[in-house]
Design a protein around this motif. Sequence first.
Motif, short mmCIF file in Angstrom:
data_model
loop_
_atom_site.label_atom_id
_atom_site.label_comp_id
_atom_site.label_asym_id
_atom_site.label_seq_id
_atom_site.Cartn_x
_atom_site.Cartn_y
_atom_site.Cartn_z
N GLU A 1 70.57 62.76 -15.54
CA GLU A 1 71.36 63.70 -16.34
C GLU A 1 72.02 62.98 -17.52
N ARG A 2 72.65 61.82 -17.26
CA ARG A 2 73.35 61.10 -18.33
C ARG A 2 72.37 60.67 -19.42
N LEU A 3 71.18 60.24 -19.01
CA LEU A 3 70.18 59.81 -19.98
C LEU A 3 69.75 60.99 -20.87
N GLY B 1 70.96 64.46 -26.32
CA GLY B 1 71.36 65.75 -26.87
C GLY B 1 70.82 66.94 -26.10
N LYS B 2 70.44 66.74 -24.85
CA LYS B 2 69.85 67.81 -24.05
C LYS B 2 70.90 68.41 -23.10
N THR B 3 70.71 69.68 -22.78
CA THR B 3 71.58 70.39 -21.84
C THR B 3 70.87 70.47 -20.49
N ILE B 4 71.61 70.20 -19.41
CA ILE B 4 71.01 70.18 -18.08
C ILE B 4 71.42 71.44 -17.31
N VAL B 5 70.42 72.13 -16.75
CA VAL B 5 70.65 73.29 -15.88
C VAL B 5 70.04 72.97 -14.52
N TYR B 6 70.88 73.04 -13.48
CA TYR B 6 70.42 72.76 -12.12
C TYR B 6 70.06 74.05 -11.40
N ASP C 1 67.30 72.02 -28.23
CA ASP C 1 66.91 72.74 -29.45
C ASP C 1 66.26 71.70 -30.38
N GLN C 2 64.94 71.74 -30.50
CA GLN C 2 64.21 70.71 -31.24
C GLN C 2 64.49 70.82 -32.74
N ILE C 3 64.51 69.67 -33.41
CA ILE C 3 64.73 69.71 -34.86
C ILE C 3 63.48 70.25 -35.54
N ALA D 1 75.83 66.69 -31.00
CA ALA D 1 75.88 66.53 -32.45
C ALA D 1 75.43 65.13 -32.87
N ARG D 2 75.93 64.11 -32.14
CA ARG D 2 75.56 62.73 -32.47
C ARG D 2 74.06 62.50 -32.30
N SER D 3 73.52 63.04 -31.21
CA SER D 3 72.09 62.86 -30.93
C SER D 3 71.22 63.51 -32.01
N ILE D 4 71.53 64.76 -32.35
CA ILE D 4 70.73 65.47 -33.37
C ILE D 4 70.91 64.82 -34.73
N ALA D 5 72.13 64.41 -35.05
CA ALA D 5 72.40 63.78 -36.35
C ALA D 5 71.60 62.50 -36.52
N LYS D 6 71.55 61.70 -35.47
CA LYS D 6 70.79 60.45 -35.55
C LYS D 6 69.30 60.72 -35.65
N GLU D 7 68.83 61.71 -34.89
CA GLU D 7 67.40 62.04 -34.93
C GLU D 7 67.00 62.59 -36.30
N ALA D 8 67.87 63.41 -36.88
CA ALA D 8 67.57 64.00 -38.19
C ALA D 8 67.79 63.01 -39.33
#
Length: 648
Positions: free
Chosen positions: A447-449, A454-459, A474-476, A505-512
């Motif tokens: 989950e942490r990884l 930037g992913k959301t986990i649903v159990y 939500d893919q760029i 936000a940090r994950s998407i910003a870095k990827e974009a």
Amino acid sequence: MERNDGLSTNQSFVEKSRHGTISNISNHRELIFSLLGGAFLLIGYIVEQSMIPSSAATILYLLSYVIGGYYKTKEGLLDLIKEHSLSVEILMILAAIGAASIGYWNEGAILIFIFSLSGALETYTWQKSEKDISALVQMAPADANLIDEKTGEIHTVPIDDIQIGNHVLIRPGESIPVDGIVLSGETTVDESTLTGESVPVTKITSSHVFNGTINGTGSITVEVTKENHDSLFQKMIQLVQQAKSERPPTQQWIEKIEGPYVIIVLAMVCLMLFIPYTMLGWTFEDTFYRAMVLLVVASPCAVVASVMPALLSAISTGARNGVLMKGGIYLEQLSKANVIAFDKTGTITEGAPDVTDTLVVEDMTRDQLYSAVGAIEQQSNHPLAKAIYKFCQKESRGELPEVLTIEDVIGYGVRAEIAGQQWSLGSIAFMNRSNSIPVPPDWKDWERLRQGEGKTIVYAAVDGEIAGAFAIKDQIRKNASATIQKLKEMGLKTVMITGDHETTARSIAKEAGVDEWISECLPEQKVREVDHLKEKYKSVIMVGDGVNDAPALAKADIGIAMGSGTDVAIDTADLVLMKSELDKIRLSLRLSKRLNRIVKQNLAFSISVIILLIIGNFFQQVTLPLGVIGHEGSTILVILNGLRLLKP
């Protein structure tokens, strides 16, 4: 009987051909009149050089005056009579009449011919910019096949009578008359009128279709979601028409000074008629001739034509490539921005989450998990639920089981009963809250990884035991990273403003690849952040797609909306990317920079020519034909320079 049908078809074809020919002639009548005037000028010159009496040449020149100068004379007189304003057309009329009054019929006819030719060329620019919008208007459907909800009968009714919720039948090859959702049937649709994309798009049940697009080989039934005047197609037409009526600041300045400038030129001509004759000893004929030359060379025709042909060409090019602008002022100002801010969801990202990773406990098959979870999430409209349902529907092999009971725990997840089993779906907080369902320790590392990405986990849990987990993201957008990198290379600072939490936000910003990101922003906070960017960088572009982006779009110097966004965002924005491609921002910036560069070139060139010709005339080095060619030639050149913007 067959022979009569054939005659009828042929007659119809002939009538259409004749109508098309007449229409083409009508569209180019100004150019035709100009060329006829030029023909009479040429014949008159030949006659003048021969032994034929000069009166014949004068008559031919007079015909050149009347025919070639008809449209420009009409335009100038209407401005004078109806609007009480002096225009460059009045200067040209006076100069031509003045030249004829002292016997320079040839020079006056040359003036009329070149002036009318430059006017016809400017009209061509208008017609060229009208071409795309006219084609769109002609493609707008007038009728729709309305399905009667009670009887099922089909009636053809005017498109404006269609209401939201009506059902419409669209047959193969027909133009789609409404914005709506497909209820039944499958087909492919040509959406090039809206997006510029030539590849047809497949449409199935629940797909969205748009007014003005062309249905392919299938028949579909559509539920109307928007009235005609609110459809995306009609909005596009309105945007282009609005853009054409708007004047950028440079053009407004030119139009403001045109009248006073004409008065100044007329005053200079009056002084020219008096001072050289009374004080410098010039003959009256020389004085009058120089005054007529001054009247020609000081006219601001080229200055007036420096902006609008270029602007209309740029707007037309943008419309053809899926970029709609609400006015020339926005295109002119676009390249002056120093920073561009993006919303995240639906702008940098696709706006539709997808399942990227899954985990399943060892004693449960994937098909069992996907079938049960898919059946539960089918009941929900939440974006994450839709993503999971779409994934499970695709991956499960059998039919989805029946959900006996379902309970939505707002903000946490959902509980449901399937075949006597109790299922729970939600976040890890919901698992802890719902009967303290334990999550395996090694799953927390997973989950942490995923959250770091930037992913959301649903159990998913069944009867109090964890059964599986879904990672959703939500893919760029395709090419978003490349576009942002190129925008940075163009000198723009890139910022992402989003309501998402910091990790996502940090994950998407870095990827974009954006320079900065600002997370956890409510709509009013987005406005404040745009204000801060304006204080720091002066001019700001904001790109968004949702209702929550509308205030920030309005606050920015230039607001850009995605074509797939909400009506509020589209209505608020200054530019609309009809195909929702971020790369079109680069096209818009290039058009803006080229427009400003070409306008500066045109103004510098046209003003320089006027100054040089005025100085040359004062030293008696410019003849009337040379003044006409220099002045009107510069007008034609600036128009042609503006037409270069017809190419992207």
